[in-house]
Motif scaffolding. Structure first.
Motif, short mmCIF file in Angstrom:
data_model
loop_
_atom_site.label_atom_id
_atom_site.label_comp_id
_atom_site.label_asym_id
_atom_site.label_seq_id
_atom_site.Cartn_x
_atom_site.Cartn_y
_atom_site.Cartn_z
N MET A 1 0.81 -1.22 0.00
CA MET A 1 0.00 0.00 0.00
C MET A 1 0.84 1.28 0.00
SD MET A 1 -3.12 -1.15 -0.03
CE MET A 1 -4.21 0.16 0.51
N ASN A 2 2.16 1.11 -0.19
CA ASN A 2 3.09 2.25 -0.16
C ASN A 2 2.97 3.08 1.11
OD1 ASN A 2 4.28 1.70 -2.68
ND2 ASN A 2 2.52 2.63 -3.71
N LEU A 3 2.94 2.38 2.22
CA LEU A 3 2.93 3.05 3.53
C LEU A 3 4.28 2.78 4.18
CD1 LEU A 3 -0.59 1.95 4.79
CD2 LEU A 3 0.13 4.32 4.43
N PRO A 4 4.77 3.73 4.99
CA PRO A 4 6.02 3.45 5.69
C PRO A 4 5.81 2.29 6.68
CG PRO A 4 5.10 5.58 6.36
CD PRO A 4 4.23 5.05 5.27
N SER A 5 6.86 1.51 6.92
CA SER A 5 6.69 0.38 7.83
C SER A 5 6.53 0.86 9.27
CB SER A 5 7.86 -0.61 7.70
OG SER A 5 9.06 0.03 7.95
N HIS A 6 5.72 0.13 10.02
CA HIS A 6 5.40 0.51 11.40
C HIS A 6 6.56 0.23 12.36
CE1 HIS A 6 4.55 -3.79 11.37
NE2 HIS A 6 4.61 -3.77 12.68
N ILE A 7 7.58 -0.49 11.90
CA ILE A 7 8.77 -0.71 12.72
C ILE A 7 9.99 -0.24 11.95
CG2 ILE A 7 7.96 -2.59 14.22
CD1 ILE A 7 9.25 -4.54 12.22
N PRO B 1 16.29 -2.04 9.37
CA PRO B 1 17.73 -1.71 9.33
C PRO B 1 18.10 -1.05 8.00
CG PRO B 1 17.38 -4.10 9.34
CD PRO B 1 16.04 -3.46 9.45
N VAL B 2 18.92 -0.04 8.07
CA VAL B 2 19.34 0.70 6.88
C VAL B 2 20.86 0.77 6.87
CG1 VAL B 2 19.26 2.94 5.68
CG2 VAL B 2 17.24 2.10 6.87
N LEU B 3 21.46 0.45 5.73
CA LEU B 3 22.91 0.58 5.60
C LEU B 3 23.23 2.00 5.16
CD1 LEU B 3 23.94 -2.70 3.75
CD2 LEU B 3 24.32 -2.12 6.14
N ARG B 4 24.23 2.58 5.76
CA ARG B 4 24.67 3.92 5.37
C ARG B 4 26.15 3.88 5.02
NH1 ARG B 4 20.19 6.41 6.60
NH2 ARG B 4 19.24 6.47 8.63
N LYS B 5 26.53 4.74 4.09
CA LYS B 5 27.93 4.84 3.72
C LYS B 5 28.70 5.46 4.87
CE LYS B 5 30.53 7.34 0.50
NZ LYS B 5 30.53 8.29 -0.59
#
Length: 142
Positions: A122-128, A131-135
């Motif tokens: 539904m193109n909604l942000p996840s409720h939790i 994890p995101v990788l950053r440079k």
């Protein structure tokens, strides 16, 4: 671990998205247990008791963006001492901690995964927080 998951099924899965504007978005989630009852399982001759639990897990995207509702039934086995305590406390709509913590963890794990799938579709942000990788910045390096 005193609780074993014996069964899990949904009775309701609903998503309603009213708008696409995700500015100033606030997410609230709520978990309600509406019923707990003993299930007589003559098939299994064991020292464990079976409890059927009805739940409702709701995630709201405010202001009036979307609502996800997941309802279902869970069948768990617990030792008979804990089962008696759960049924006794449930008369006052309470639960012993050694029961509700593992129970809520089961619901958050199962329903949480289903909610993530729905949010993605539904193109909604996840409720939790995912994890995101950053440079790594140069200044962080030794």
């Amino acid at each position: 671990n005193k609780m074993k998951l014996m069964g899990f099924n949904y009775t309701k899965i609903s998503i309603e998205k009213s708008k696409d504007i995700l500015k100033d978005l606030k997410m609230n989630s709520q978990l309600d247990i509406s019923n707990i009852e003993e299930v007589n399982q003559e098939v299994f001759k064991s020292k464990e008791e079976f409890l059927a639990v009805k739940f409702k897990y709701k995630i709201e995207y405010a202001p009036d963006v979307a609502v996800i509702v997941l309802e279902g039934n869970i069948l768990v086995s617990v030792d008979s001492k804990l089962a008696k305590e759960v049924i006794k406390k449930w008369k006052e709509k309470a639960m012993p901690e050694e029961f509700n913590i593992p129970l809520f963890n089961i619901i958050f794990r199962k329903a949480g995964l289903k909610a993530l799938q729905i949010e993605d579709e539904m193109n909604l942000p996840s409720h939790i927080q995912m994890p995101v990788l950053r440079k790594q910045e140069d200044s962080d390096r030794k």
